[in-house]
Enzyme design. Structure first.
Site, PDB file in Angstrom:
ATOM      1  N   ASP A  62       0.812  -1.224   0.000  1.00 48.53           N
ATOM      2  CA  ASP A  62       0.000   0.000   0.000  1.00 48.53           C
ATOM      3  C   ASP A  62       0.845   1.274   0.000  1.00 48.53           C
ATOM      4  OD1 ASP A  62      -2.406  -1.418   0.033  1.00 48.53           O
ATOM      5  OD2 ASP A  62      -2.350  -1.606   2.209  1.00 48.53           O
TER       6      ASP A  62
ATOM      7  N   MET B 258      -5.387  -2.450  -5.543  1.00 50.78           N
ATOM      8  CA  MET B 258      -5.417  -2.384  -4.088  1.00 50.78           C
ATOM      9  C   MET B 258      -5.162  -0.949  -3.629  1.00 50.78           C
ATOM     10  SD  MET B 258      -3.352  -5.797  -2.859  1.00 50.78           S
ATOM     11  CE  MET B 258      -4.143  -7.421  -2.830  1.00 50.78           C
TER      12      MET B 258
END
Length: 418
Positions: free
Chosen positions: A141, A187
């Site tokens: 991330d 994501m």
């Protein structure tokens, strides 16, 4: 020679290069005659006293670990609460560390892991136990504070950019009589770093992805559909990349599946690409395909970034060095010295500056219209996906990955019960 044992554990979602960090930790510790135990399935293994003796692995196996994806010792999504709320767990963890003479604890994970490493260090100090705790950065991330980038992100970013470019060629070839719009879900719950990386696939506004939807910008369906139509009318087809965490203006996730929360307290999201594809088809009448690469983004070791692979090993090596120097409650972070040429180094940062902080994309990384990345974002992202660190391939055409023996050490304490 330093006395004691080093315990290493992996936490949260694994990456294509987290094992490269593990390999570097074990290799550096071996060079210094330090025994390394690994917790099976992350912090759960430490609590259950399910520990692995890495000295039972050959040097060749540890080297092969550096090009093997997944989490070699197992990981888990378990978040320890505050010292007050979860004191029994912390005290059990400390008991296990004492039983195995663990003097250095390396926790390889993201934000919650940094917070846990910090709390364990505080508990050890309160009990007068000599323990050095190091948080080791990892997350696709890319949202850890202080560090310029997170090991794991560069490889996921490379996979994303490559996949979007290749898929765009497919769409362009078929657009005349088939698919007009392709939606790719990336994501990114609160920060759109991976979605931004997709922007590297094209050089101009007409290149795919023509539309990127970021969680940093509120989702406006009418504006989105109008933009899709505009692109299709001009280019003939459109590739959309959407971060899984895009939200309406009122803060609701577009893909809120209504499934409650996960173990980290995160809303269960339910597939934003399929939702957007349905809206495009229903409202614009265009043929749409969509994809949810999901785990493929973080497990794609076959196309890992060399930069990312080298940085993953660098933080592992530095973590051991910092631990043996007694630099408690710190994290080895990546510091960028320059973009051109790309230069970086490793420094130690206090866990207090990392834990419970989240790094989102700077405003100047998003194009004014909100649908793409700027030159500043490209300058930041491009070096992180450069170079290839291919694994060795066998005669069967598949990568040669290693499976460790993971020999357990004998338990010394009563079985742990929640």
């Amino acid at each position: 020679m330093a006395q004691g044992t080093l315990l290493y554990a992996q936490s949260g979602g694994v990456t294509a290069v987290i094992n490269a960090t593990a390999s570097a930790v074990i290799t550096e510790a071996r060079a210094r005659k330090i025994k390394v135990l690994a917790a099976r399935n992350g912090i759960l293994g430490a609590l259950r006293e399910e520990l692995i003796d890495t000295s039972k692995e050959s040097a060749a196996a540890i080297r092969a670990l550096a090009h093997t994806p997944g989490g070699a010792f197992g990981s888990c999504r378990v978040k320890l609460k505050s010292l007050e709320a979860d004191r029994a767990r912390y005290e059990r963890l400390l008991a296990v560390l004492k039983a195995h003479d663990v003097r250095w604890f390396l926790y390889n994970g993201g934000n919650d892991s940094a917070d846990t490493a910090l709390k364990v260090s505080q508990l050890a100090q309160a009990f007068g136990y000599p323990l050095t705790c190091i948080g080791v950065p990892k997350t696709v991330d890319n949202d850890l504070a202080v560090t310029d980038t997170c090991p794991g992100f560069g490889s996921a970013a490379k996979y994303t950019a490559v996949s979007v470019r290749e898929a765009a060629l497919d769409v362009a070839a078929m657009a005349e009589t088939s698919t007009k719009v392709f939606v790719y879900e990336a994501m990114g719950r609160h920060a759109g770093w991976l979605a931004a990386a997709a922007g590297l696939a094209g050089a101009s506004p007409d290149d795919a992805p023509q539309i990127i939807l970021f969680p940093e910008r509120a989702y406006d369906e009418a504006a989105f559909l109008a933009q899709v139509k505009k692109v299709v009318d001009k280019v003939g087809w459109c590739v959309v990349v959407a971060s899984e965490g895009i939200q309406h203006a009122d803060g609701r996730f577009v893909a809120d599946a209504g499934g409650g929360k996960d173990s980290f307290g995160h809303t269960q999201l339910g597939g934003v690409a399929s939702y957007l594809a349905g809206r495009v088809k229903d409202q614009l009448g265009l043929k749409v395909h969509w994809t949810l690469p999901d785990y493929l983004q973080r497990s794609a070791r076959h196309i890992a970034s060399k930069t990312d692979w080298e940085q993953a090993q660098a933080v592992g090596k530095a973590a051991v060095q910092l631990a043996l120097k007694g630099q408690n409650a710190v994290m080895p972070v990546i510091v960028r010295n320059s973009d051109v040429p790309y230069r970086w180094k490793i420094e130690a940062a206090p866990l207090t500056k990392v834990a419970n902080h989240e790094k989102k994309m700077p405003a100047n990384f998003l194009r004014k219209d909100g649908y793409g990345i700027t030159a500043a974002a490209r300058a930041y992202l491009e070096p992180l996906i450069r170079g290839e660190a291919y694994p060795p391939f066998g005669r069967d055409g598949l990568p040669k990955y290693v499976t460790l023996k993971n020999v357990a050490v004998a338990a010394k304490l009563p079985k742990w019960e929640e």
